[in-house]
Design a protein around this motif. Structure first.
Motif, PDB file in Angstrom:
ATOM      1  N   ARG A  92       0.824  -1.218   0.000  1.00  0.00           N
ATOM      2  CA  ARG A  92       0.000   0.000   0.000  1.00  0.00           C
ATOM      3  C   ARG A  92       0.861   1.272   0.000  1.00  0.00           C
ATOM      4  O   ARG A  92       0.598   2.179  -0.794  1.00  0.00           O
ATOM      5  N   PRO A  93       1.868   1.398   0.865  1.00  0.00           N
ATOM      6  CA  PRO A  93       2.720   2.600   0.802  1.00  0.00           C
ATOM      7  C   PRO A  93       3.404   2.793  -0.550  1.00  0.00           C
ATOM      8  O   PRO A  93       3.490   3.916  -1.053  1.00  0.00           O
ATOM      9  N   ILE A  94       3.908   1.703  -1.146  1.00  0.00           N
ATOM     10  CA  ILE A  94       4.534   1.825  -2.473  1.00  0.00           C
ATOM     11  C   ILE A  94       3.510   2.336  -3.480  1.00  0.00           C
ATOM     12  O   ILE A  94       3.799   3.221  -4.302  1.00  0.00           O
ATOM     13  N   ASN A  95       2.318   1.769  -3.417  1.00  0.00           N
ATOM     14  CA  ASN A  95       1.223   2.189  -4.293  1.00  0.00           C
ATOM     15  C   ASN A  95       0.945   3.686  -4.144  1.00  0.00           C
ATOM     16  O   ASN A  95       0.887   4.434  -5.132  1.00  0.00           O
ATOM     17  N   ILE A  96       0.787   4.138  -2.903  1.00  0.00           N
ATOM     18  CA  ILE A  96       0.459   5.547  -2.644  1.00  0.00           C
ATOM     19  C   ILE A  96       1.591   6.461  -3.087  1.00  0.00           C
ATOM     20  O   ILE A  96       1.358   7.498  -3.732  1.00  0.00           O
ATOM     21  N   TRP A 122      -1.866   4.075   5.104  1.00  0.00           N
ATOM     22  CA  TRP A 122      -2.344   3.248   6.203  1.00  0.00           C
ATOM     23  C   TRP A 122      -3.767   2.730   5.966  1.00  0.00           C
ATOM     24  O   TRP A 122      -4.139   1.675   6.471  1.00  0.00           O
ATOM     25  N   ILE A 123      -4.567   3.449   5.159  1.00  0.00           N
ATOM     26  CA  ILE A 123      -5.987   3.131   5.016  1.00  0.00           C
ATOM     27  C   ILE A 123      -6.271   2.443   3.692  1.00  0.00           C
ATOM     28  O   ILE A 123      -6.151   3.037   2.625  1.00  0.00           O
ATOM     29  N   ALA A 124      -6.640   1.167   3.752  1.00  0.00           N
ATOM     30  CA  ALA A 124      -7.081   0.426   2.554  1.00  0.00           C
ATOM     31  C   ALA A 124      -7.834  -0.824   2.987  1.00  0.00           C
ATOM     32  O   ALA A 124      -7.439  -1.953   2.678  1.00  0.00           O
ATOM     33  N   PRO A 125      -8.946  -0.681   3.710  1.00  0.00           N
ATOM     34  CA  PRO A 125      -9.687  -1.852   4.191  1.00  0.00           C
ATOM     35  C   PRO A 125     -10.436  -2.560   3.058  1.00  0.00           C
ATOM     36  O   PRO A 125     -10.915  -1.923   2.130  1.00  0.00           O
ATOM     37  N   ARG A 126     -10.495  -3.876   3.145  1.00  0.00           N
ATOM     38  CA  ARG A 126     -11.253  -4.662   2.167  1.00  0.00           C
ATOM     39  C   ARG A 126     -12.599  -5.042   2.768  1.00  0.00           C
ATOM     40  O   ARG A 126     -12.732  -5.113   3.987  1.00  0.00           O
ATOM     41  N   GLY A 127     -13.586  -5.292   1.886  1.00  0.00           N
ATOM     42  CA  GLY A 127     -14.919  -5.549   2.427  1.00  0.00           C
ATOM     43  C   GLY A 127     -15.787  -6.450   1.582  1.00  0.00           C
ATOM     44  O   GLY A 127     -15.372  -7.530   1.164  1.00  0.00           O
ATOM     45  N   ILE A 128     -17.004  -5.978   1.309  1.00  0.00           N
ATOM     46  CA  ILE A 128     -18.067  -6.801   0.743  1.00  0.00           C
ATOM     47  C   ILE A 128     -17.704  -7.391  -0.610  1.00  0.00           C
ATOM     48  O   ILE A 128     -17.916  -8.569  -0.868  1.00  0.00           O
ATOM     49  N   ALA A 160      -7.760   4.331  12.843  1.00  0.00           N
ATOM     50  CA  ALA A 160      -7.817   5.503  11.960  1.00  0.00           C
ATOM     51  C   ALA A 160      -7.954   6.829  12.713  1.00  0.00           C
ATOM     52  O   ALA A 160      -7.232   7.785  12.401  1.00  0.00           O
ATOM     53  N   PRO A 161      -8.873   6.953  13.714  1.00  0.00           N
ATOM     54  CA  PRO A 161      -8.969   8.232  14.425  1.00  0.00           C
ATOM     55  C   PRO A 161      -7.681   8.623  15.131  1.00  0.00           C
ATOM     56  O   PRO A 161      -7.286   9.796  15.110  1.00  0.00           O
ATOM     57  N   VAL A 162      -7.017   7.632  15.747  1.00  0.00           N
ATOM     58  CA  VAL A 162      -5.773   7.918  16.471  1.00  0.00           C
ATOM     59  C   VAL A 162      -4.672   8.321  15.502  1.00  0.00           C
ATOM     60  O   VAL A 162      -3.943   9.294  15.728  1.00  0.00           O
ATOM     61  N   VAL A 163      -4.551   7.572  14.401  1.00  0.00           N
ATOM     62  CA  VAL A 163      -3.512   7.868  13.409  1.00  0.00           C
ATOM     63  C   VAL A 163      -3.756   9.239  12.782  1.00  0.00           C
ATOM     64  O   VAL A 163      -2.813  10.022  12.584  1.00  0.00           O
ATOM     65  N   ALA A 164      -5.023   9.546  12.476  1.00  0.00           N
ATOM     66  CA  ALA A 164      -5.348  10.846  11.880  1.00  0.00           C
ATOM     67  C   ALA A 164      -4.995  11.989  12.820  1.00  0.00           C
ATOM     68  O   ALA A 164      -4.505  13.043  12.386  1.00  0.00           O
TER      69      ALA A 164
END
Length: 758
Positions: free
Chosen positions: A312-316, A335-341, A390-394
């Protein structure tokens, strides 16, 4: 009822109940529902409590999953806003192209090296986790209150990457099952062709039936459900696994070509999607094998860390190279890239297909257990770790945004426009929301952010402009509607940030509604008439909104002005403040917004610096235009020769078409242009008149030039009306013609404005 049928029905009902209850609790707690669904599924599954055993459902489980996935993917395609594809920025475009390829290849390499799986299998597994998805991104964005540029990137990456990820998964699946034999491209294009053509055809037929009103409104939801499943089945019958693409294409075509409102259909599909998400996640998570989970670790933990902390960091960093994003903003995006449905849906669908495939390589077949375990591990790891942190990191990276700066005013009219201009003085971002496009267009042309839509729409909060709304004013004429709007928006805005106009006729109970009331919000301006009436008065200049410090008010304004609001030292709004209250004394040095009972006046727009008397002789009226523009360069904020030439040409063109010759030596010249935010009046008096073919054949000596915004018709007409009142007064008219200097001309006009109260 047979034992097998009873067991199937019982399992489905328990899964549905457990899933929906988990989703309700998750939403009440403002956490991503997937987390609770996974936990609940494991708890009631055979590995823990043994309440349900999905493996005993046999083929029924596959049928449920197939139908559920079809509906989930179709709903996702139907609700996407495809007009935003052309609006995304360069960073998002790179994330959807370069970023997808980087994520796919890097993660595939990590799987290949750590677990020794065939590379085609690793590519297929990696393609499944390319997608992020709005269902997991949106809750994070609402909780964290990010800066708007970061919200924009994460929001549209999550939304637009879904169909791209599905295409990539189909391509990777084709590579996997081809074994390097046969015509891979032929099989791939066959699936793509069948899915695209059949899905497009059925999507067009569905849209046509809806547009022609061939389906009764009360049966549209059932019709759409039937058509979705038929499309899925026909595509799969013609070419195996083309149904996934077919329903996505059908959803896209319907979304783009339907001319009627499909909001109710979208809401119905969303309800069905919630049901199947609940059932699918419960059944699949309850079916997770603890032995397989143990086999996945410890190498699996290293793989998860590589996906999160390396890929993810390399991508960003690659996709944001050369952008204006700062270092700490890139760190947060990394840091943010959650997977889901969508990831869960894809892996579920292809699991059954691969299990039934008898031609798979032994190395793939022996490791089919890895597929579901891997994808669900990625989903759990990213959602839990990134969602909770996420809230703490932000906060640590200082990328949070002050929600009190983001305002929405529901109702497009002159009052909401004036309020938005006041709030903008305090660095507030204001959006006027209305369902009337015509009304919004006027204020959009006047430089205000506007959004067309229904303030009560179920998905209004998922639209990017409203993700981080912190304050809302419901300013429609309907008191009950204002209350419903506030009740609807309290899902994302705290009660102290919701304001509603309730009208002069409101009861004392309504005026003093407490925040503990489920429908409560802060009632404001209960002493004012309907917003539409006030707006009409503002447009006619019968009232005005003035921005002044209380100490700067004239005696007339103190008696007739009503204080509407003031922004305090904490950057919060105080409505209907009383300047005489001691606790508000510190705010007297700040600018307040007052509603004043005042007729429209020419005085603010006819400055003495813009009144000229010329003793030159002009052969053509164009010579006066050119001379006037040279005199008004500072007032009109002309900074380049190009702007000067363009405005000269504009004046020449409009003067030919729109000169208003009142006669009796007077002419009015309107110059309407959207660059003029406020009206400006200039007056030129020439001793040597110019013949403009007036009706009375008299030469023109008094030239009034009116510079105004082309959408500000009300003030423009008021200006013409008031000028007419001055020049049709015989005594004033004679005095204006007799005056020699611009100072004398100004005195005559000032006196006329005062005496006529205009």
């Amino acid at each position: 009822m047979g034992a097998e049928v009873l067991q199937t029905v019982t399992t489905f009902i328990i899964a549905l109940a457990a899933g929906l209850i988990s989703m309700i609790i998750a939403r009440r707690l403002h956490i991503v529902p997937i987390v609770l669904l996974l936990i609940t599924g494991v708890l009631i599954g055979p590995e823990v409590l043994g309440i349900i055993e999905p493996q005993k459902l046999g083929a029924t489980l596959e049928i449920i999953i197939q139908i559920g996935v079809a509906i989930i993917l179709f709903e996702g395609a139907l609700t996407l806003n495809y007009s935003q594809y052309r609006k995304v920025g360069r960073v998002i475009f790179k994330l959807l192209s370069i970023g997808v390829i980087v994520t796919w290849l890097f993660n595939a390499g990590a799987i290949f090296l750590l677990f020794g799986l065939p590379f085609t299998y690793a590519l297929f597994l990696s393609s499944i986790i390319v997608v992020t998805g709005p269902t997991v991104i949106m809750p994070i964005l609402r909780r964290v209150n990010l800066k708007q540029n970061l919200t924009h990137i994460l929001h549209w990456e999550g939304i637009l990457i879904d169909p791209i990820g599905i295409f990539l998964a189909i391509f990777s699946f084709e590579l996997l099952i081809s074994h390097g034999e046969g015509n891979i491209l032929f099989d791939l294009f066959l699936r793509l062709g069948v899915g695209t053509l059949i899905g497009g055809l059925f999507g067009y037929i569905i849209a046509l039936a809806l547009n022609k009103n061939l389906v009764p409104p009360d049966m549209q939801n059932s019709f759409i459900l039937m058509a979705t499943l038929v499309t899925f089945a026909i595509c799969n019958a013609l070419s195996h696994e083309s149904g996934v693409l077919g329903i996505v294409v059908a959803g896209i075509v319907i979304s783009l070509t339907t001319k009627i409102s499909i909001e109710e259909i979208k809401k119905f599909k969303l309800d069905l999607t919630d049901i199947f998400i609940a059932v699918i996640f419960i059944l699949l998570s309850s079916n997770l094998n603890f032995d397989n989970v143990k086999r996945f670790f410890p190498e699996g933990l290293l793989l998860l860390l590589i996906i999160t902390l390396v890929t993810r960091p390399i991508n960003i960093w690659l996709c944001t190279w050369g952008s204006t994003l700062k270092f700490h903003e890139k760190v947060f995006l990394s840091w943010i890239a959650p997977r889901g449905i969508v990831a869960a849906s894809i892996v579920t669908l292809f699991t059954f297909t691969l299990q039934a495939n008898t031609t798979l390589d032994a190395a793939v077949r022996d490791n089919l257990w890895f597929m579901e375990t891997f994808v669900f591990a990625v989903i759990t790891f990213t959602v839990v770790l990134q969602g909770l942190s996420a809230p703490v990191v932000a906060k640590m990276l200082k990328v949070r945004h002050d929600l009190s700066k983001n305002w929405v005013i529901v109702g497009a009219h002159e009052l909401s426009y004036k309020i938005s201009k006041y709030l903008a003085r305090f660095d507030k971002n204001v959006i006027i929301l209305d369902s009337n496009k015509f009304k919004l267009e006027r204020y959009k042309q006047m430089g205000v952010a506007t959004e067309h839509g229904d303030s009560l729409a179920y998905d209004i909060f998922d639209r990017e402009p409203f993700i981080q709304t912190g304050r809302l004013i419901a300013l429609t004429d309907n008191i009950d509607l204002n209350t419903l709007i506030c009740h609807h928006w309290k899902k994302t805005i705290p009660l102290e940030g919701l304001y509603k106009w309730i009208g002069i006729t409101a009861t004392s109970k309504e005026k003093n509604s407490a925040p503990r009331d489920p429908l409560a919000s802060l009632a404001i301006w209960s002493n004012l008439s309907k917003p539409s009436i006030l707006s009409d008065q503002l447009g006619k200049e019968e009232r005005s909104l003035i921005i002044k410090k209380p100490e700067e008010l004239t005696s007339y304004e103190r008696e007739n002005a009503i204080a509407l609001m003031v922004i305090n030292q904490d950057n919060e709004a105080i409505f209907s403040p009383d300047p005489n209250k001691k606790e508000l004394a510190p705010l007297l040095t700040r600018e307040w917004l007052f509603l004043a009972k005042k007729s429209f006046s020419l005085a603010p727009f006819l400055d003495h610096r813009h009144i000229f008397t010329l003793d030159k002789t002009f052969d053509q009226p164009t010579m006066i235009y050119d001379h006037l523009l040279d005199l008004l360069i500072p007032a009109l904020n002309i900074t380049t020769s190009q702007e000067h030439d363009n405005l000269i040409q504009n004046i020449h063109d409009q003067a030919k078409k729109e000169t208003i010759c009142i006669g009796n030596h007077v002419a009015l010249f309107p110059i309407l242009k959207k660059t003029f935010s406020e009206p400006l009046i200039a007056l030129i008096k020439t001793d040597a008149g110019i013949d403009l073919n007036a009706y009375d054949k008299k030469p023109i000596h008094l030239f009034f030039f009116i510079f105004a915004h082309n959408a500000d018709s009300l003030r423009y007409l008021s200006i013409i009306s008031h000028i007419s009142k001055i020049v049709t007064d015989k005594l004033v008219h004679k005095q204006m013609l007799d005056q020699i200097s611009s100072e004398q001309l100004q005195q005559i006009i000032d006196l006329a404005i005062s005496e006529k109260n205009i």
